[in-house]
Scaffold this motif. Structure first.
Motif, short mmCIF file in Angstrom:
data_model
loop_
_atom_site.label_atom_id
_atom_site.label_comp_id
_atom_site.label_asym_id
_atom_site.label_seq_id
_atom_site.Cartn_x
_atom_site.Cartn_y
_atom_site.Cartn_z
N ILE A 59 0.85 -1.20 0.00
CA ILE A 59 0.00 0.00 0.00
C ILE A 59 0.89 1.25 0.00
O ILE A 59 0.67 2.20 -0.76
N GLN A 60 1.94 1.23 0.83
CA GLN A 60 2.86 2.37 0.90
C GLN A 60 3.53 2.60 -0.46
O GLN A 60 3.66 3.74 -0.92
N LYS A 61 3.90 1.49 -1.12
CA LYS A 61 4.54 1.60 -2.45
C LYS A 61 3.59 2.27 -3.44
O LYS A 61 3.98 3.12 -4.23
N ASP A 62 2.32 1.85 -3.39
CA ASP A 62 1.34 2.41 -4.33
C ASP A 62 1.06 3.88 -4.03
O ASP A 62 0.82 4.66 -4.94
N TYR A 119 3.78 5.75 -5.48
CA TYR A 119 3.61 5.81 -6.93
C TYR A 119 2.62 6.91 -7.33
O TYR A 119 2.89 7.70 -8.23
N VAL A 120 1.46 6.99 -6.61
CA VAL A 120 0.50 8.03 -7.01
C VAL A 120 1.06 9.43 -6.74
O VAL A 120 0.77 10.37 -7.49
N SER A 174 -6.30 8.52 -8.44
CA SER A 174 -5.35 7.95 -7.47
C SER A 174 -6.05 7.04 -6.47
O SER A 174 -5.54 5.98 -6.12
N ARG A 175 -7.22 7.47 -6.03
CA ARG A 175 -7.98 6.63 -5.08
C ARG A 175 -8.29 5.27 -5.71
O ARG A 175 -8.14 4.23 -5.08
N LEU A 210 3.15 10.25 -9.68
CA LEU A 210 2.29 10.61 -10.82
C LEU A 210 1.73 12.03 -10.64
O LEU A 210 1.70 12.82 -11.58
N PHE A 211 1.24 12.30 -9.44
CA PHE A 211 0.56 13.56 -9.16
C PHE A 211 1.19 14.21 -7.92
O PHE A 211 0.62 14.17 -6.82
N PRO A 212 2.36 14.84 -8.08
CA PRO A 212 3.06 15.42 -6.91
C PRO A 212 2.22 16.44 -6.15
O PRO A 212 2.36 16.59 -4.94
N ILE A 213 1.30 17.11 -6.86
CA ILE A 213 0.47 18.13 -6.20
C ILE A 213 -0.36 17.51 -5.06
O ILE A 213 -0.64 18.17 -4.06
N LEU A 214 -0.72 16.24 -5.21
CA LEU A 214 -1.54 15.60 -4.16
C LEU A 214 -0.74 15.45 -2.87
O LEU A 214 -1.30 15.48 -1.78
N LYS A 215 0.56 15.26 -3.01
CA LYS A 215 1.40 15.14 -1.80
C LYS A 215 1.42 16.48 -1.07
O LYS A 215 1.35 16.54 0.16
N LYS A 216 1.52 17.55 -1.87
CA LYS A 216 1.50 18.90 -1.26
C LYS A 216 0.18 19.17 -0.54
O LYS A 216 0.12 19.92 0.42
#
Ligand code: ATP
Length: 235
Positions: A110-113, A116-117, A146-147, A120-126
């Motif tokens: 799960i952490q790996k996935d 990965y997302v 991503s979900r 793909l979408f760095p803005i979601l991490k922010k």
């Protein structure tokens, strides 16, 4: 990977799918295009078991999934991103992503996935601690995709991912669809009103009209087809 055989789906007495047959090969991007009300969303919801087929069969990796409950279908590796980016608006980005992994218990994977997302979408991490409902339309679509990826699907069903997005966000979403397919080896069935962009990224396509499939073929051929140019590409 997926095969629909002569599928008929009804809403009460109304026959929305009138005998649909199509297949999606492992690793392909397949697009379903057609006008409003043609039956594209119903096809995806029938595959997911939300509006079950009354007639015909649906095979996933050669086994019938026609009579299975939606959660069982997700656990087999099929995940849908419904039209209208239905994320949980009051939950944070992190919580929305957690919900996608609800049926899993393989923590390390799960952490790996999740990593990965975020690549793909760095803005979601922010935006990880922000409520989903406060994101822009494009960001909400990224979160919805991503979900779905957090359930680790082998087959991803996307319903109108470009609907209502600004032109730049549309470009970005189609690029990501190609990336998810090529990098993450995820097979994709893509429903789109934006026939041009959809056929540009797809390997093959099907055209739906009034609950039936009227045309199919390699996306490059469909892009050149005069009937498609006139009806769906505005050329
Ligand atoms: P759109 O792009 O507008 O979503 P679509 O190609 O996805 O169009 P569907 O939404 O699958 O088309 O609709 C197919 C047919 O089924 C239409 O005639 C529609 O009016 C009908 N339909 C869809 N949902 C329902 C429902 N919940 N109850 C009754 N009829 C429905």
């Amino acid at each position: 990977m997926l095969e629909l055989k002569n599928v008929e789906t009804y809403y009460g007495n109304i026959k929305a799918l009138k005998g649909i047959s199509l297949f999606v090969g492992d690793g392909e991007i397949i697009t379903l295009i057609g006008a409003n009300g043609a039956g594209k969303s119903t096809t995806l919801m029938t595959i997911c078991g939300i509006t079950p087929a009354r007639i015909g069969d649906i095979l996933f990796e050669k086994k019938s999934i026609r009579s299975l409950e939606p959660n069982r279908i997700v656990s087999l590796g099929i995940s849908q991103v419904p039209e209208g980016r239905r994320i949980f608006p009051l939950l944070t980005v992190a919580e929305n992503l957690d919900m996608g992994a609800f049926l899993r218990n393989d923590r390390a994977e799960i952490q790996k996935d999740l990593d990965y997302v975020f690549t793909l979408f760095p803005i979601l991490k922010k935006r990880i601690h922000q409520q989903g409902g406060t994101l822009s339309g494009g960001e909400q679509q990224m979160l919805a995709i991503s979900r779905a990826l957090m359930s680790k699907p082998r087959l991803l069903l996307l319903d109108e991912p470009s609907l209502g997005l600004a032109p730049l966000a549309v470009q970005q979403i189609f690029q990501m669809i190609q990336k998810i397919n090529s990098e993450n080896k995820t097979t994709i069935l893509l429903v789109e009103q934006n026939a041009f962009m959809a056929l540009k990224v797809a390997h093959r396509g099907y055209v739906m009209e009034n609950g039936t499939i009227t045309l199919e073929g390699p996306a490059v051929d469909l892009l050149k087809d005069e009937r498609i140019k006139r009806a769906y590409l505005g050329l």
